[in-house]
Design a protein around this motif. Structure first.
Motif, PDB file in Angstrom:
ATOM      1  N   ARG A 222      32.511 -54.400  21.027  1.00 18.03           N
ATOM      2  CA  ARG A 222      33.354 -55.475  21.539  1.00 18.03           C
ATOM      3  C   ARG A 222      33.328 -56.660  20.589  1.00 18.03           C
ATOM      4  O   ARG A 222      32.278 -57.041  20.066  1.00 18.03           O
ATOM      5  CB  ARG A 222      32.860 -55.914  22.928  1.00 18.03           C
ATOM      6  CG  ARG A 222      32.845 -54.786  23.954  1.00 18.03           C
ATOM      7  CD  ARG A 222      34.253 -54.308  24.293  1.00 18.03           C
ATOM      8  NE  ARG A 222      34.242 -53.127  25.148  1.00 18.03           N
ATOM      9  CZ  ARG A 222      34.223 -53.168  26.468  1.00 18.03           C
ATOM     10  NH1 ARG A 222      34.187 -54.323  27.108  1.00 18.03           N
ATOM     11  NH2 ARG A 222      34.237 -52.046  27.164  1.00 18.03           N
ATOM     12  N   TRP A 223      34.482 -57.259  20.401  1.00 25.46           N
ATOM     13  CA  TRP A 223      34.617 -58.394  19.495  1.00 25.46           C
ATOM     14  C   TRP A 223      34.647 -59.703  20.279  1.00 25.46           C
ATOM     15  O   TRP A 223      35.026 -59.746  21.457  1.00 25.46           O
ATOM     16  CB  TRP A 223      35.916 -58.283  18.703  1.00 25.46           C
ATOM     17  CG  TRP A 223      35.924 -57.241  17.633  1.00 25.46           C
ATOM     18  CD1 TRP A 223      34.898 -56.442  17.243  1.00 25.46           C
ATOM     19  CD2 TRP A 223      37.050 -56.897  16.809  1.00 25.46           C
ATOM     20  NE1 TRP A 223      35.284 -55.615  16.223  1.00 25.46           N
ATOM     21  CE2 TRP A 223      36.609 -55.867  15.929  1.00 25.46           C
ATOM     22  CE3 TRP A 223      38.357 -57.342  16.717  1.00 25.46           C
ATOM     23  CZ2 TRP A 223      37.452 -55.296  14.975  1.00 25.46           C
ATOM     24  CZ3 TRP A 223      39.197 -56.764  15.770  1.00 25.46           C
ATOM     25  CH2 TRP A 223      38.749 -55.763  14.921  1.00 25.46           C
ATOM     26  N   CYS A 224      34.284 -60.794  19.591  1.00 22.06           N
ATOM     27  CA  CYS A 224      34.420 -62.153  20.125  1.00 22.06           C
ATOM     28  C   CYS A 224      34.955 -63.058  19.024  1.00 22.06           C
ATOM     29  O   CYS A 224      34.597 -62.897  17.857  1.00 22.06           O
ATOM     30  CB  CYS A 224      33.064 -62.697  20.604  1.00 22.06           C
ATOM     31  SG  CYS A 224      32.343 -61.869  22.013  1.00 22.06           S
ATOM     32  N   PHE A 225      35.798 -64.009  19.377  1.00 23.43           N
ATOM     33  CA  PHE A 225      36.219 -65.030  18.437  1.00 23.43           C
ATOM     34  C   PHE A 225      35.031 -65.915  18.060  1.00 23.43           C
ATOM     35  O   PHE A 225      34.151 -66.185  18.911  1.00 23.43           O
ATOM     36  CB  PHE A 225      37.299 -65.925  19.056  1.00 23.43           C
ATOM     37  CG  PHE A 225      38.690 -65.360  18.979  1.00 23.43           C
ATOM     38  CD1 PHE A 225      39.306 -65.114  17.753  1.00 23.43           C
ATOM     39  CD2 PHE A 225      39.409 -65.091  20.137  1.00 23.43           C
ATOM     40  CE1 PHE A 225      40.602 -64.601  17.684  1.00 23.43           C
ATOM     41  CE2 PHE A 225      40.691 -64.583  20.080  1.00 23.43           C
ATOM     42  CZ  PHE A 225      41.291 -64.345  18.860  1.00 23.43           C
ATOM     43  N   ASP A 226      34.996 -66.381  16.821  1.00 25.60           N
ATOM     44  CA  ASP A 226      34.067 -67.445  16.470  1.00 25.60           C
ATOM     45  C   ASP A 226      34.379 -68.665  17.324  1.00 25.60           C
ATOM     46  O   ASP A 226      35.543 -68.906  17.686  1.00 25.60           O
ATOM     47  CB  ASP A 226      34.193 -67.814  14.996  1.00 25.60           C
ATOM     48  CG  ASP A 226      33.707 -66.705  14.073  1.00 25.60           C
ATOM     49  OD1 ASP A 226      33.027 -65.771  14.566  1.00 25.60           O
ATOM     50  OD2 ASP A 226      34.022 -66.763  12.869  1.00 25.60           O
ATOM     51  N   ALA A 227      33.360 -69.439  17.635  1.00 26.81           N
ATOM     52  CA  ALA A 227      33.524 -70.555  18.574  1.00 26.81           C
ATOM     53  C   ALA A 227      34.617 -71.524  18.132  1.00 26.81           C
ATOM     54  O   ALA A 227      35.369 -72.050  18.971  1.00 26.81           O
ATOM     55  CB  ALA A 227      32.201 -71.293  18.743  1.00 26.81           C
ATOM     56  N   ASP A 228      34.756 -71.780  16.838  1.00 31.94           N
ATOM     57  CA  ASP A 228      35.729 -72.773  16.382  1.00 31.94           C
ATOM     58  C   ASP A 228      37.141 -72.206  16.291  1.00 31.94           C
ATOM     59  O   ASP A 228      38.081 -72.921  15.945  1.00 31.94           O
ATOM     60  CB  ASP A 228      35.318 -73.344  15.025  1.00 31.94           C
ATOM     61  CG  ASP A 228      35.260 -72.284  13.940  1.00 31.94           C
ATOM     62  OD1 ASP A 228      35.037 -71.098  14.252  1.00 31.94           O
ATOM     63  OD2 ASP A 228      35.457 -72.649  12.752  1.00 31.94           O
ATOM     64  N   MET A 229      37.317 -70.909  16.606  1.00 38.77           N
ATOM     65  CA  MET A 229      38.638 -70.299  16.548  1.00 38.77           C
ATOM     66  C   MET A 229      39.405 -70.462  17.847  1.00 38.77           C
ATOM     67  O   MET A 229      40.601 -70.215  17.916  1.00 38.77           O
ATOM     68  CB  MET A 229      38.517 -68.814  16.226  1.00 38.77           C
ATOM     69  CG  MET A 229      37.930 -68.511  14.863  1.00 38.77           C
ATOM     70  SD  MET A 229      38.997 -69.057  13.504  1.00 38.77           S
ATOM     71  CE  MET A 229      40.358 -67.934  13.710  1.00 38.77           C
ATOM     72  N   THR A 230      38.726 -70.838  18.913  1.00 40.34           N
ATOM     73  CA  THR A 230      39.369 -70.885  20.227  1.00 40.34           C
ATOM     74  C   THR A 230      39.527 -72.305  20.729  1.00 40.34           C
ATOM     75  O   THR A 230      40.045 -72.526  21.799  1.00 40.34           O
ATOM     76  CB  THR A 230      38.555 -70.065  21.232  1.00 40.34           C
ATOM     77  OG1 THR A 230      37.229 -70.612  21.320  1.00 40.34           O
ATOM     78  CG2 THR A 230      38.474 -68.632  20.800  1.00 40.34           C
TER      79      THR A 230
END
Length: 230
Positions: A222-230
């Motif tokens: 499972r993937w997650c966006f980097d915090a500063d991408m959202t």
């Protein structure tokens, strides 16, 4: 040039044997190993319920390199407003169902029930991924596709709210770039994809770039966006 008929063996003919419209083979199944082999060889399924499985490798091929991403001024302004909450892999099934829903003026969808189940299995195995835009806890739009090595094979996108899929796509491309997944297969030309910087290239060039991309390790799970991408 004849269209090849597949049997139970997990094999494909060479992509350069495809017909002028890109059709390469007919039949077979959508088991994970066949789908992954297809993508690794620049081949993808595209058909509808009244047809057998059709496998394509078009020439030219629509491709976006992450470094070529173009974001219009109006879309950049929308992104800066942070209207959408962006997530990865939290609603894959909802995204594929959103993409499968019939569009205005269209009789149906190429995402058949068998296709849906096949990509859900790829998601469970960690090879398929969704990027999602949310507003007030409701799914507003999304994108899904398959990842192998340094390549991402985009399959479909949808939006229930204006610009939702566009914002999601830009965020996904930027995140893929951070992970050095730099080759995005967009399959066939559309004005929409061209507006983001995607370009048609000869199939031979695409296959060479794909071979190089597959030398990189696949980012599984499972993937997650980097915090500063959202």
């Amino acid at each position: 040039m004849p269209v090849f008929r597949l049997d139970d063996r997990v094999v494909f003919p060479r992509p350069d044997l495809a017909e002028d419209d890109g059709l390469l083979a007919v039949g077979g199944d959508l088991r994970p190993e066949r789908l992954l082999l297809a993508y690794a060889n620049g081949i993808f399924p595209w058909y509808h319920d009244e047809l057998p499985i059709l496998w394509h490798s078009p020439d030219p091929r629509m491709v976006l390199c992450t470094s070529d991403l173009h974001v219009s001024r109006s879309l950049a302004k929308t992104i800066r407003r942070h209207r959408f909450s962006l997530r990865l892999d939290t609603a894959f099934e909802q995204v594929i169902d959103g993409c499968a829903a019939a569009r205005d003026g269209e009789p149906g969808t190429w995402i058949t029930d068998d296709m849906r189940e096949a990509y859900l299995e790829l998601f469970r195995l960690g090879f398929a991924h969704s990027a999602e835009a949310w507003v007030d806890g409701e799914l507003a739009g999304g994108v899904y596709g398959v990842s192998l090595g340094g390549a991402f094979f985009g399959e479909s996108m949808f939006a229930r709210v204006s610009d939702a899929s566009k914002v999601t796509f830009v965020a996904l491309v930027r995140q893929l770039s951070r992970w050095h997944i730099d080759l995005i297969d967009c399959q066939v030309y559309t004005d929409h994809l061209a507006s983001f910087g995607a370009q048609p290239i000869p199939r031979a060039k695409f296959l060479a770039e794909l071979d190089a991309a597959l030398d990189k390790p696949t980012l599984p799970g499972r993937w997650c966006f980097d915090a500063d991408m959202t």
